[in-house]
Design an enzyme around this catalytic site. Structure first.
Site, mmCIF file in Angstrom:
data_model
loop_
_atom_site.group_PDB
_atom_site.id
_atom_site.type_symbol
_atom_site.label_atom_id
_atom_site.label_comp_id
_atom_site.label_asym_id
_atom_site.label_seq_id
_atom_site.Cartn_x
_atom_site.Cartn_y
_atom_site.Cartn_z
ATOM 1 N N CYS A 132 0.857 -1.198 0.000
ATOM 2 C CA CYS A 132 0.000 0.000 0.000
ATOM 3 C C CYS A 132 0.894 1.250 0.000
ATOM 4 O O CYS A 132 1.868 1.332 0.759
ATOM 5 C CB CYS A 132 -0.920 0.005 1.210
ATOM 6 S SG CYS A 132 -1.979 -1.453 1.292
ATOM 7 N N SER A 165 -9.912 -1.869 5.110
ATOM 8 C CA SER A 165 -9.211 -0.639 4.728
ATOM 9 C C SER A 165 -9.633 -0.298 3.312
ATOM 10 O O SER A 165 -9.156 -0.912 2.360
ATOM 11 C CB SER A 165 -7.694 -0.872 4.772
ATOM 12 O OG SER A 165 -7.317 -1.228 6.075
ATOM 13 N N LEU A 166 -10.524 0.653 3.178
ATOM 14 C CA LEU A 166 -11.061 0.971 1.852
ATOM 15 C C LEU A 166 -10.240 2.080 1.186
ATOM 16 O O LEU A 166 -9.711 1.909 0.095
ATOM 17 C CB LEU A 166 -12.537 1.367 1.984
ATOM 18 C CG LEU A 166 -13.315 1.435 0.678
ATOM 19 C CD1 LEU A 166 -13.294 0.128 -0.077
ATOM 20 C CD2 LEU A 166 -14.750 1.864 0.948
ATOM 21 N N CYS A 172 1.466 2.073 11.900
ATOM 22 C CA CYS A 172 1.987 0.810 11.402
ATOM 23 C C CYS A 172 3.357 0.934 10.725
ATOM 24 O O CYS A 172 3.524 1.674 9.777
ATOM 25 C CB CYS A 172 0.917 0.297 10.459
ATOM 26 S SG CYS A 172 1.353 -0.854 9.244
HETATM 27 S S1 SF4 Z 1 0.525 -3.483 6.578
HETATM 28 FE FE1 SF4 Z 1 -1.581 -3.069 5.911
HETATM 29 S S2 SF4 Z 1 -1.560 -0.986 5.105
HETATM 30 FE FE2 SF4 Z 1 0.576 -1.696 5.229
HETATM 31 S S3 SF4 Z 1 1.065 -2.514 3.175
HETATM 32 FE FE3 SF4 Z 1 0.331 -4.209 4.450
HETATM 33 S S4 SF4 Z 1 -1.879 -4.336 4.071
HETATM 34 FE FE4 SF4 Z 1 -1.194 -2.329 3.327
#
Ligand code: SF4
Length: 350
Positions: free
Chosen positions: A114, A213-214, A332
């Protein structure tokens, strides 16, 4: 050697029966592992010395090593844990008004890529074992005083939980067992970037809550922000959400990260309202938290409030999530990323 903390209580019962022992020994073992949090077989005083020696020959008890703990002035706590192979994962305790929520990781790194996520920039290292997923909860429980014990668990840390599906399910079984930490499935939420087929399976195999998560309201936008959208576009994802077996009186949480000039317009808000029609939902708006290394900007306060109002006027429950723990980089992957890009790389083990 089999890691006993990666087995559910049922699996432990099965394992001891196969060794010719009664099933209750498996339940006792599970209790010692998850309620007493033992690190070695020698601590199981209920077992004979001979049995302890026998078990320690064939099995091991895995526990996480705390590498770092950071306390934010707003009450957020972030732990970095070092795994056996030197990888670092993170868990975060988020204080709410009358309870705390613990956010845990399911993978070391993440393959989803992402565009707005620092963990995504790290790439993927490996799936976490059930003992490493549930172990973050045990480690936090042991590290916290009674008044800070987590009430809710969210699988929303590093990694895509549904890409590590079987280990996630075992970890949920471990965490919800009444002989262990005894969390209610109602207090657990699994977050996903949108692996549509696994969403349906999660609803069939558990009664945990779902957060999606949209972050975008059309496929062009979402393809750019979240590559998973090319496999499971918005229509497929929302179809899976409609098929998700929701526990009674529960709604699906839709996470929407507001990125200035990208997905924060009035048209986006109107489109979002249309997309979620007929799905029992609540919406978390997350104004982007400006971080080093990412090419996005924080939205204006007024556009955030406007976005919320458009949705509220259409009868959605919409919460603007305050960004907690900014001073300790609680979002994160941020702790890892900061270390990887500084001279203090020894901690990461990569
Ligand atoms: S941790 Fe979540 S937001 Fe980050 S790249 Fe992975 S799926 Fe996407």
């Amino acid at each position: 050697m089999t890691d006993l903390k990666s087995l559910s209580c049922k699996e432990l019962e099965h394992l001891v029966r196969e060794r010719g022992l009664p099933a209750f020994r498996g339940r006792q073992l599970f209790k010692w592992l998850w309620q007493k949090g033992i690190h070695s077989f020698d601590e199981i005083t209920e077992f004979s010395v001979a049995l302890r020696a026998e078990l320690s020959k064939d099995y091991r008890i895995y526990h996480l090593e705390q590498a770092k703990r950071l306390d934010s002035s707003d009450g957020t706590i972030k732990w970095a844990y070092k795994l056996k192979d030197g990888l670092i994962i993170e868990a975060v305790l988020i204080p709410e008004k009358d309870h705390t929520t613990l956010c845990v990781s399911t993978q070391a790194g993440c393959a989803m890529g992402c565009a707005f996520c620092l963990t995504g920039k790290m790439g993927f290292y490996r799936n976490l074992a059930p003992s490493e997923i549930a172990g973050q909860v045990l480690a936090a429980v042991q590290d916290l005083p009674p008044e800070q014990q987590p009430r809710n668990l969210v699988f929303m840390g590093m990694g895509e939980p549904l890409a590590n599906f079987n280990n996630l399910i075992t970890a949920i079984e471990i965490l919800t067992c009444d002989l262990g930490l005894n969390f209610s499935q109602r207090r657990i939420t699994v977050s996903t970037s949108g692996i549509a087929p696994k969403i349906v399976e999660l609803g069939e195999r558990t009664s945990v809550g779902l957060a999606v998560s949209l972050h975008a309201t059309n496929n062009t936008q979402r393809d750019r922000l979240m590559p998973i959208n090319r496999s499971y576009p918005i229509e497929t994802l929302l179809e899976a959400c409609r098929s998700f077996r929701l526990p009674p009186r529960r709604r699906i949480t839709f996470e929407y990260l507001l990125l200035k000039g990208i997905n924060d317009t009035r048209e986006d808000a109107q489109r979002l309202a249309r997309l979620l029609k007929a799905i029992p939902s609540k919406i978390n708006l997350i104004p982007f938290n400006q971080s080093a290394g990412l090419p996005f900007r924080e939205p204006d306060r007024n556009s955030v409030l406007d976005f919320q109002k458009i949705l509220k006027d259409r009868n959605y429950t919409v919460i603007i999530r305050k960004s907690k723990g900014r001073d300790i980089k609680a979002a994160c992957g941020q702790l890892f990323y900061q270390q990887q890009n500084s001279e203090d790389t020894a901690l990461t083990g990569y």
